[in-house]
Motif scaffolding. Structure first.
Motif, PDB file in Angstrom:
ATOM      1  N   VAL A   8       0.811  -1.209   0.000  1.00  0.00           N
ATOM      2  CA  VAL A   8       0.000   0.000   0.000  1.00  0.00           C
ATOM      3  C   VAL A   8       0.850   1.268   0.000  1.00  0.00           C
ATOM      4  O   VAL A   8       0.474   2.270  -0.611  1.00  0.00           O
ATOM      5  N   ASN A   9       1.994   1.229   0.642  1.00  0.00           N
ATOM      6  CA  ASN A   9       2.845   2.422   0.680  1.00  0.00           C
ATOM      7  C   ASN A   9       3.493   2.735  -0.661  1.00  0.00           C
ATOM      8  O   ASN A   9       4.053   3.810  -0.845  1.00  0.00           O
ATOM      9  N   GLU A  10       3.387   1.815  -1.615  1.00  0.00           N
ATOM     10  CA  GLU A  10       3.927   2.065  -2.953  1.00  0.00           C
ATOM     11  C   GLU A  10       2.855   2.528  -3.937  1.00  0.00           C
ATOM     12  O   GLU A  10       3.152   2.836  -5.087  1.00  0.00           O
ATOM     13  N   ARG A  16      -5.322   4.277  -4.500  1.00  0.00           N
ATOM     14  CA  ARG A  16      -6.024   3.911  -3.269  1.00  0.00           C
ATOM     15  C   ARG A  16      -7.475   4.389  -3.319  1.00  0.00           C
ATOM     16  O   ARG A  16      -8.385   3.684  -2.884  1.00  0.00           O
ATOM     17  N   ASP A  17      -7.725   5.584  -3.878  1.00  0.00           N
ATOM     18  CA  ASP A  17      -9.102   6.065  -4.034  1.00  0.00           C
ATOM     19  C   ASP A  17      -9.889   5.185  -4.997  1.00  0.00           C
ATOM     20  O   ASP A  17     -11.075   4.918  -4.780  1.00  0.00           O
ATOM     21  N   ASN A  23     -14.440  -0.949  -3.875  1.00  0.00           N
ATOM     22  CA  ASN A  23     -15.003  -1.557  -2.671  1.00  0.00           C
ATOM     23  C   ASN A  23     -16.445  -1.114  -2.455  1.00  0.00           C
ATOM     24  O   ASN A  23     -17.288  -1.908  -2.035  1.00  0.00           O
ATOM     25  N   SER A  24     -16.753   0.148  -2.736  1.00  0.00           N
ATOM     26  CA  SER A  24     -18.124   0.639  -2.605  1.00  0.00           C
ATOM     27  C   SER A  24     -19.058  -0.106  -3.553  1.00  0.00           C
ATOM     28  O   SER A  24     -20.181  -0.473  -3.183  1.00  0.00           O
ATOM     29  N   LEU A  81     -10.545  12.246 -10.008  1.00  0.00           N
ATOM     30  CA  LEU A  81     -11.480  11.446 -10.793  1.00  0.00           C
ATOM     31  C   LEU A  81     -12.697  11.136  -9.937  1.00  0.00           C
ATOM     32  O   LEU A  81     -12.660  11.230  -8.717  1.00  0.00           O
ATOM     33  N   TYR A  82     -13.783  10.762 -10.566  1.00  0.00           N
ATOM     34  CA  TYR A  82     -14.950  10.319  -9.820  1.00  0.00           C
ATOM     35  C   TYR A  82     -15.412   8.980 -10.385  1.00  0.00           C
ATOM     36  O   TYR A  82     -15.114   8.615 -11.521  1.00  0.00           O
TER      37      TYR A  82
END
Length: 104
Positions: A8-10, A16-17, A23-24, A81-82
């Motif tokens: 995740v840190n990369e 991540r968004d 996930n939603s 972005l959306y």
């Protein structure tokens, strides 16, 4: 359980968004399963009718027929972005409803 396949840190904040948006979408689809399970396990016949008509053919649920990712703007550091997804719950006939009246 992690939803990331790489450290995740990369990952960029945009990636991540994007994972959050996916996930939603998964949660919305899982909700259909939750309602089905609640309907199956309810012992209250009136409540079961509220959850869904038992006759079949009374409703139609369409999910995600127009999923889209779009551009919302940017600055010198980020691109925004959306992510949108639609669903439609359509009642085919009025007899699918149960009206609850308080007992007086």
């Amino acid at each position: 359980m992690s939803n990331y396949h790489e450290p995740v840190n990369e990952l960029t904040s945009e990636t991540r968004d994007f994972v959050r948006a996916l996930n939603s979408l998964k949660e919305e689809i899982e909700a259909v399963d939750w309602y089905q399970q609640r309907m199956d396990t309810s012992s209250d016949k009136q409540l079961k009718k509220i959850l869904v008509s038992e006759r079949g053919g009374d409703f139609e649920l369409s999910i995600g027929q127009d999923i889209s990712i779009g551009y919302d703007g940017h600055d010198s550091d980020k691109v925004k972005l959306y992510f949108t997804e639609s669903f439609m719950f359509r009642i085919i006939g009025p007899e699918a409803f149960t009206v609850l009246k308080p007992q007086v």
